[in-house]
Design an enzyme around this catalytic site. Sequence first.
Site, PDB file in Angstrom:
ATOM      1  N   ARG A  89      54.936 -16.549  -4.452  1.00 52.74           N
ATOM      2  CA  ARG A  89      54.072 -15.370  -4.502  1.00 52.74           C
ATOM      3  C   ARG A  89      53.331 -15.160  -3.191  1.00 52.74           C
ATOM      4  NH1 ARG A  89      53.566 -14.710 -10.313  1.00 52.74           N
ATOM      5  NH2 ARG A  89      52.356 -12.880 -10.861  1.00 52.74           N
ATOM      6  N   ARG A 128      50.515  -3.785 -23.246  1.00 50.52           N
ATOM      7  CA  ARG A 128      50.604  -5.192 -23.620  1.00 50.52           C
ATOM      8  C   ARG A 128      49.217  -5.714 -24.022  1.00 50.52           C
ATOM      9  NH1 ARG A 128      53.170  -9.437 -19.527  1.00 50.52           N
ATOM     10  NH2 ARG A 128      51.218  -9.110 -18.427  1.00 50.52           N
ATOM     11  N   ARG A 134      46.230 -10.329 -23.740  1.00 51.63           N
ATOM     12  CA  ARG A 134      46.227 -11.355 -22.687  1.00 51.63           C
ATOM     13  C   ARG A 134      44.961 -11.214 -21.842  1.00 51.63           C
ATOM     14  NH1 ARG A 134      51.535 -12.126 -18.907  1.00 51.63           N
ATOM     15  NH2 ARG A 134      50.098 -11.909 -17.161  1.00 51.63           N
ATOM     16  N   ARG A 145      45.278  -7.317  -9.606  1.00 50.33           N
ATOM     17  CA  ARG A 145      46.563  -8.035  -9.491  1.00 50.33           C
ATOM     18  C   ARG A 145      47.567  -7.230  -8.660  1.00 50.33           C
ATOM     19  NH1 ARG A 145      47.283  -8.533 -15.616  1.00 50.33           N
ATOM     20  NH2 ARG A 145      49.458  -9.056 -15.218  1.00 50.33           N
TER      21      ARG A 145
HETATM   22  P1  B4P Z   1      56.279  -8.346 -16.835  1.00 50.98           P
HETATM   23  O1  B4P Z   1      56.402  -7.729 -15.519  1.00 50.98           O
HETATM   24  O2  B4P Z   1      57.442  -9.119 -17.321  1.00 50.98           O
HETATM   25  O3  B4P Z   1      54.933  -9.165 -16.739  1.00 50.98           O
HETATM   26  P2  B4P Z   1      54.761 -10.615 -16.265  1.00 50.98           P
HETATM   27  O4  B4P Z   1      56.032 -11.349 -16.069  1.00 50.98           O
HETATM   28  O5  B4P Z   1      53.833 -11.201 -17.247  1.00 50.98           O
HETATM   29  O6  B4P Z   1      54.172 -10.483 -14.821  1.00 50.98           O
HETATM   30  P3  B4P Z   1      52.745 -10.754 -14.239  1.00 50.98           P
HETATM   31  O7  B4P Z   1      52.908 -10.665 -12.768  1.00 50.98           O
HETATM   32  O8  B4P Z   1      51.766  -9.846 -14.854  1.00 50.98           O
HETATM   33  O9  B4P Z   1      52.307 -12.194 -14.757  1.00 50.98           O
HETATM   34  P4  B4P Z   1      52.708 -13.679 -14.399  1.00 50.98           P
HETATM   35  O10 B4P Z   1      52.843 -14.359 -15.691  1.00 50.98           O
HETATM   36  O11 B4P Z   1      53.852 -13.790 -13.447  1.00 50.98           O
HETATM   37  O12 B4P Z   1      56.046  -7.312 -18.036  1.00 50.98           O
HETATM   38  C1  B4P Z   1      54.868  -6.640 -18.280  1.00 50.98           C
HETATM   39  C2  B4P Z   1      54.944  -5.774 -19.555  1.00 50.98           C
HETATM   40  O13 B4P Z   1      55.864  -4.697 -19.374  1.00 50.98           O
HETATM   41  C3  B4P Z   1      55.409  -6.480 -20.813  1.00 50.98           C
HETATM   42  O14 B4P Z   1      54.499  -6.180 -21.839  1.00 50.98           O
HETATM   43  C4  B4P Z   1      56.769  -5.906 -21.142  1.00 50.98           C
HETATM   44  O15 B4P Z   1      56.987  -5.786 -22.520  1.00 50.98           O
HETATM   45  C5  B4P Z   1      56.691  -4.535 -20.507  1.00 50.98           C
HETATM   46  N1  B4P Z   1      58.003  -4.081 -20.038  1.00 50.98           N
HETATM   47  C6  B4P Z   1      58.897  -4.820 -19.353  1.00 50.98           C
HETATM   48  N2  B4P Z   1      59.999  -4.079 -19.083  1.00 50.98           N
HETATM   49  C7  B4P Z   1      59.760  -2.823 -19.582  1.00 50.98           C
HETATM   50  C8  B4P Z   1      60.522  -1.593 -19.606  1.00 50.98           C
HETATM   51  N3  B4P Z   1      61.731  -1.506 -19.035  1.00 50.98           N
HETATM   52  N4  B4P Z   1      59.946  -0.527 -20.179  1.00 50.98           N
HETATM   53  C9  B4P Z   1      58.718  -0.612 -20.751  1.00 50.98           C
HETATM   54  N5  B4P Z   1      57.970  -1.734 -20.781  1.00 50.98           N
HETATM   55  C10 B4P Z   1      58.487  -2.829 -20.200  1.00 50.98           C
HETATM   56  O16 B4P Z   1      51.394 -14.207 -13.630  1.00 50.98           O
HETATM   57  C11 B4P Z   1      50.115 -14.221 -14.226  1.00 50.98           C
HETATM   58  C12 B4P Z   1      49.108 -14.901 -13.318  1.00 50.98           C
HETATM   59  O17 B4P Z   1      49.473 -16.291 -13.115  1.00 50.98           O
HETATM   60  C13 B4P Z   1      48.973 -14.356 -11.895  1.00 50.98           C
HETATM   61  O18 B4P Z   1      48.097 -13.235 -11.829  1.00 50.98           O
HETATM   62  C14 B4P Z   1      48.408 -15.596 -11.157  1.00 50.98           C
HETATM   63  O19 B4P Z   1      47.031 -15.738 -11.375  1.00 50.98           O
HETATM   64  C15 B4P Z   1      49.125 -16.756 -11.816  1.00 50.98           C
HETATM   65  N6  B4P Z   1      50.345 -17.159 -11.096  1.00 50.98           N
HETATM   66  C16 B4P Z   1      51.618 -17.053 -11.555  1.00 50.98           C
HETATM   67  N7  B4P Z   1      52.493 -17.502 -10.620  1.00 50.98           N
HETATM   68  C17 B4P Z   1      51.741 -17.891  -9.553  1.00 50.98           C
HETATM   69  C18 B4P Z   1      52.063 -18.418  -8.266  1.00 50.98           C
HETATM   70  N8  B4P Z   1      53.331 -18.617  -7.888  1.00 50.98           N
HETATM   71  N9  B4P Z   1      51.058 -18.700  -7.408  1.00 50.98           N
HETATM   72  C19 B4P Z   1      49.786 -18.516  -7.767  1.00 50.98           C
HETATM   73  N10 B4P Z   1      49.414 -18.007  -8.953  1.00 50.98           N
HETATM   74  C20 B4P Z   1      50.374 -17.692  -9.839  1.00 50.98           C
END
Ligand code: B4P
Length: 187
Positions: A89, A128, A134, A145
């Site tokens: 990231r 969501r 969440r 974010r």
């Molecule tokens: P996603 O985009 O899948 O959301 P996400 O994977 O949870 O990404 P996010 O970046 O928010 O969180 P992450 O867990 O990586 O989907 C979002 C929504 O859209 C869902 O509800 C889905 O149903 C909907 N959706 C998807 N496709 C769709 C479509 N085609 N049409 C309509 N709706 C749709 O990270 C969370 C936190 O963890 C970060 O902010 C950070 O604090 C930490 N973190 C994670 N990785 C890190 C790293 N490498 N380094 C440092 N911190 C980190």
Amino acid sequence: MNRLLIIGPPGAGKGTQAVKIAENLSIPAISTGDIFRKNIKEETELGKEAKSYIDSGNLVPDSVTNKMVRSRLSEDDAANGFLLDGYPRNTAQVHELDSILSDLSQEIDRVLLLVADNDELVQRLLNRAAEQGRSDDNEEVIRHRLKVYEKETEPLLAIYRERGLVKEVNGLGEIDEVTQRILEALK
Ligand code: B4P
């Protein structure tokens, strides 16, 4: 083509697609966000360290995240491939991933970049929030974010573009439609 990264802004559908693609390719989907959330729920030391960063929409410090990814990628089920969702990231994490993979004599085969416009991203995450509650899905944190993504994560794409690894995929449309586009991009 079985060592993959999926990168994109919050809400682009990374987590959603990672699970489907990994299942299709019979490789594990490894989501740093999911690992953090599991640890927060179980109130482990790692979870306690990560919680305040996640709740405010900031990146968890590299010292914590890198160690966690190194350990996860060294597990047996990742030996023949993986789809890493949410890591790297920032550019420091790219270099750490290079080092982890070099120690494992592995290389990334492709970087999937999932894109969608900001209004759609915010709307999906607010949906969501209503469904799952969440802790980092409220409008103020979502906008933060998105800014963190632009400032910290987008610049790392230049490194993978230079290596010729990036395939950009439109994340708009039905979930299954996006999955098909990704599978096409992996051919
Ligand atoms: P996603 O985009 O899948 O959301 P996400 O994977 O949870 O990404 P996010 O970046 O928010 O969180 P992450 O867990 O990586 O989907 C979002 C929504 O859209 C869902 O509800 C889905 O149903 C909907 N959706 C998807 N496709 C769709 C479509 N085609 N049409 C309509 N709706 C749709 O990270 C969370 C936190 O963890 C970060 O902010 C950070 O604090 C930490 N973190 C994670 N990785 C890190 C790293 N490498 N380094 C440092 N911190 C980190």
